[in-house]
Motif scaffolding. Structure first.
Motif, PDB file in Angstrom:
ATOM      1  N   LYS A  92      90.182-101.525  11.517  1.00  0.00           N
ATOM      2  CA  LYS A  92      89.007-101.472  10.628  1.00  0.00           C
ATOM      3  C   LYS A  92      88.646-100.025  10.318  1.00  0.00           C
ATOM      4  O   LYS A  92      88.313 -99.682   9.179  1.00  0.00           O
ATOM      5  CB  LYS A  92      87.819-102.192  11.267  1.00  0.00           C
ATOM      6  CG  LYS A  92      88.004-103.681  11.432  1.00  0.00           C
ATOM      7  CD  LYS A  92      86.763-104.263  12.069  1.00  0.00           C
ATOM      8  CE  LYS A  92      86.928-105.750  12.351  1.00  0.00           C
ATOM      9  NZ  LYS A  92      85.775-106.305  13.074  1.00  0.00           N
ATOM     10  N   ARG A  93      88.714 -99.178  11.337  1.00  0.00           N
ATOM     11  CA  ARG A  93      88.439 -97.745  11.113  1.00  0.00           C
ATOM     12  C   ARG A  93      89.511 -97.147  10.209  1.00  0.00           C
ATOM     13  O   ARG A  93      89.204 -96.380   9.287  1.00  0.00           O
ATOM     14  CB  ARG A  93      88.403 -97.024  12.459  1.00  0.00           C
ATOM     15  CG  ARG A  93      88.353 -95.504  12.360  1.00  0.00           C
ATOM     16  CD  ARG A  93      88.311 -94.860  13.747  1.00  0.00           C
ATOM     17  NE  ARG A  93      89.348 -95.347  14.635  1.00  0.00           N
ATOM     18  CZ  ARG A  93      90.621 -94.948  14.583  1.00  0.00           C
ATOM     19  NH1 ARG A  93      91.025 -94.085  13.660  1.00  0.00           N
ATOM     20  NH2 ARG A  93      91.505 -95.424  15.444  1.00  0.00           N
ATOM     21  N   LYS A 134      82.576-106.423  19.276  1.00  0.00           N
ATOM     22  CA  LYS A 134      82.773-106.438  17.829  1.00  0.00           C
ATOM     23  C   LYS A 134      84.007-107.287  17.518  1.00  0.00           C
ATOM     24  O   LYS A 134      84.960-107.318  18.291  1.00  0.00           O
ATOM     25  CB  LYS A 134      83.011-105.016  17.313  1.00  0.00           C
ATOM     26  CG  LYS A 134      81.803-104.097  17.368  1.00  0.00           C
ATOM     27  CD  LYS A 134      82.208-102.728  16.842  1.00  0.00           C
ATOM     28  CE  LYS A 134      81.047-101.756  16.824  1.00  0.00           C
ATOM     29  NZ  LYS A 134      81.457-100.427  16.293  1.00  0.00           N
ATOM     30  N   ASN A 148      90.176-103.421  17.450  1.00  0.00           N
ATOM     31  CA  ASN A 148      89.184-103.093  16.419  1.00  0.00           C
ATOM     32  C   ASN A 148      89.628-101.958  15.514  1.00  0.00           C
ATOM     33  O   ASN A 148      89.074-101.763  14.430  1.00  0.00           O
ATOM     34  CB  ASN A 148      87.868-102.675  17.087  1.00  0.00           C
ATOM     35  CG  ASN A 148      86.868-103.811  17.152  1.00  0.00           C
ATOM     36  OD1 ASN A 148      86.206-104.100  16.164  1.00  0.00           O
ATOM     37  ND2 ASN A 148      86.755-104.441  18.303  1.00  0.00           N
ATOM     38  N   ASN A 208      82.349-102.678  10.314  1.00  0.00           N
ATOM     39  CA  ASN A 208      82.548-103.093  11.698  1.00  0.00           C
ATOM     40  C   ASN A 208      81.195-103.063  12.405  1.00  0.00           C
ATOM     41  O   ASN A 208      80.899-102.150  13.179  1.00  0.00           O
ATOM     42  CB  ASN A 208      83.543-102.148  12.385  1.00  0.00           C
ATOM     43  CG  ASN A 208      84.092-102.716  13.678  1.00  0.00           C
ATOM     44  OD1 ASN A 208      83.979-103.910  13.938  1.00  0.00           O
ATOM     45  ND2 ASN A 208      84.681-101.866  14.507  1.00  0.00           N
ATOM     46  N   ASP A 223      80.583-102.986  23.770  1.00  0.00           N
ATOM     47  CA  ASP A 223      80.473-102.307  22.479  1.00  0.00           C
ATOM     48  C   ASP A 223      79.836-100.941  22.700  1.00  0.00           C
ATOM     49  O   ASP A 223      78.608-100.821  22.744  1.00  0.00           O
ATOM     50  CB  ASP A 223      79.633-103.143  21.508  1.00  0.00           C
ATOM     51  CG  ASP A 223      79.473-102.480  20.145  1.00  0.00           C
ATOM     52  OD1 ASP A 223      80.058-101.393  19.933  1.00  0.00           O
ATOM     53  OD2 ASP A 223      78.766-103.043  19.286  1.00  0.00           O
TER      54      ASP A 223
END
Length: 419
Positions: free
Chosen positions: A354-355, A57, A351, A361, A13
């Motif tokens: 999500k952005r 994450k 991931n 997040n 991460d």
């Protein structure tokens, strides 16, 4: 709430102060309360002690179909969310291709209600048009208020350019995003495989790359005209990559995804006429597969999706031209991706949606909510029928070499392990 200690977990991460460190992680009441080199396990805590354990994450899959309501024989929301959790996904975006279609607030609320109390969070995508028929816009604002995160018609390109324009303009009033599957239906015609040497050898009607690229170009022109945000899912051609790269250079708010199977497999697998490999968009040639991998690495492609689409045997085990498009992919996504991409890139791209959607997040750090995917990176194995957790068994990855394993998740106060 499950109280957990994750032992000797390597944290992946970049936003965390513990990035690339092997630590013990203590989770209480859905919150990370302690991260240390060594944490003693108090009574009442479940201890996860797995060789080569990694955490990141929580991953989110931007395109998942289940079937419920209407096609429960393919997959239910309950079992589908369990599959997602055991496959390492803390969240999924659910496509609206059920029966009835998710095209109104009542349907959005129905699927959200069915997804309550599960470890994996479900985010509904509302249909862009009523019944996904491409004629009239659906109740977009009402669906947004009910919990829909974006709007698109699954695997159906909107052929009406004016309706696409109006949709892009309308959703800006409530900061929503349009998802535009891009394929010109007249150019696709009755095509069933990538137009090229393999389709010619097999006597299959081809789908030209132009069918996708023409629609991508149109949608980018419309976006430039209207402003707003557009996401083009599951691109599959070199021309699409270039068009999107050029649009991003202009500052247009465009994002895109690619399906795992288009990154890992090429059209050569069709030589046995196995309908498990019939997908939309189709598997392309090896040069295009490599170009898609490069576009992931250079950031042109924002997200990777399993494009999980369960189909029962009656719709899949048919002659190639009659079988439905689609493959399941949640169970195989992570391990298949590790065979073609670096682990850090895989985590980032799982991931990224999500952005794109401005969803929370949380970083892996003390006092933060625990939304964590658990996995290993060193296992080498072959994906078999025993690894399929879905009700439907239409996997394009049976017999494929895999690397690493999704172990499970901690999310919504629950620990789910794929044992």
């Amino acid at each position: 709430m499950t109280q957990v200690i994750l032992k000797q977990a390597k944290i992946i991460d970049p936003s965390s102060p513990y990035h690339n460190k092997v630590m013990d992680i203590k989770i209480e009441n859905d919150t990370i309360t302690q991260i240390e080199k060594e944490i003693a396990a108090p009574s009442g805590f479940e201890v996860v002690n797995i060789s080569n354990l990694h955490v990141s994450k929580g991953w989110m899959d931007s395109s998942v179909s289940f079937g419920e309501p209407g096609y429960e024989e393919r997959e239910t929301i309950e079992n589908g969310l369990k599959v997602a959790a055991k496959s390492g996904f803390t969240a999924i975006a659910l496509q609206p291709n059920s029966n009835p279609t998710i095209d109104n607030q009542a349907q959005v609320r129905f699927v959200l209600d069915r997804a309550k109390n599960h470890a994996t969070t479900l985010y509904p995508i509302g249909a862009l048009t009523k019944g996904s028929e491409g004629t009239d816009l659906a109740e977009l604002f009402d669906m947004k208020n009910a919990g829909a995160i974006a709007f698109g018609d699954y695997k159906k390109a909107l052929q009406n350019a004016n309706l696409q324009k109006i949709a892009l303009q309308y959703v800006q009033d409530f900061d929503a995003m349009v998802i535009a599957f891009s394929q010109d239906s007249t150019l696709k015609g009755i095509g069933i495989a990538n137009e090229g040497a393999v389709s010619t050898k097999l006597g299959m009607k081809g789908i030209p790359a132009l069918a996708e690229e023409l629609q991508v170009a149109r949608n980018l022109f419309l976006l430039e005209y209207t402003g707003g945000k557009l996401h083009i899912p599951t691109i599959s051609t070199q021309g699409s990559i270039k068009l999107i790269k050029d649009a991003k250079a202009k500052g247009i708010q465009i994002t895109c995804s690619v399906a795992v199977h288009n990154l890992v497999l090429n059209e050569e697998v069709l030589m046995g006429f196995d309908t498990r490999y019939k997908v939309s968009p189709p598997l392309r040639d090896e040069a295009t597969r490599k170009a898609l991998v490069e576009a992931v690495l250079d950031g042109t492609i924002d997200c990777i999706t399993s494009d999980h689409n369960p189909l029962d045997i009656e719709h899949k085990k048919l002659e190639f031209d009659l079988a439905k498009d689609g493959t399941i992919g949640l169970e195989s996504a992570f391990s298949a991706l590790l065979t073609v991409l670096p682990m850090e890139v895989v985590i980032e791209k799982l991931n990224a949606i999500k952005r794109v959607l401005n969803l929370e997040n949380p970083t892996i750090a003390t006092n933060n909510q625990a939304a964590i995917s658990l996995f290993t990176t060193t296992d080498n194995w072959t994906f078999g029928k025993e690894n399929i957790l879905s009700k439907s068994k239409n996997s394009a990855f049976l017999g494929q070499k895999m690397k690493g394993r999704a172990i499970g998740i901690y999310n919504n106060g629950q620990l789910i392990i794929n044992s």
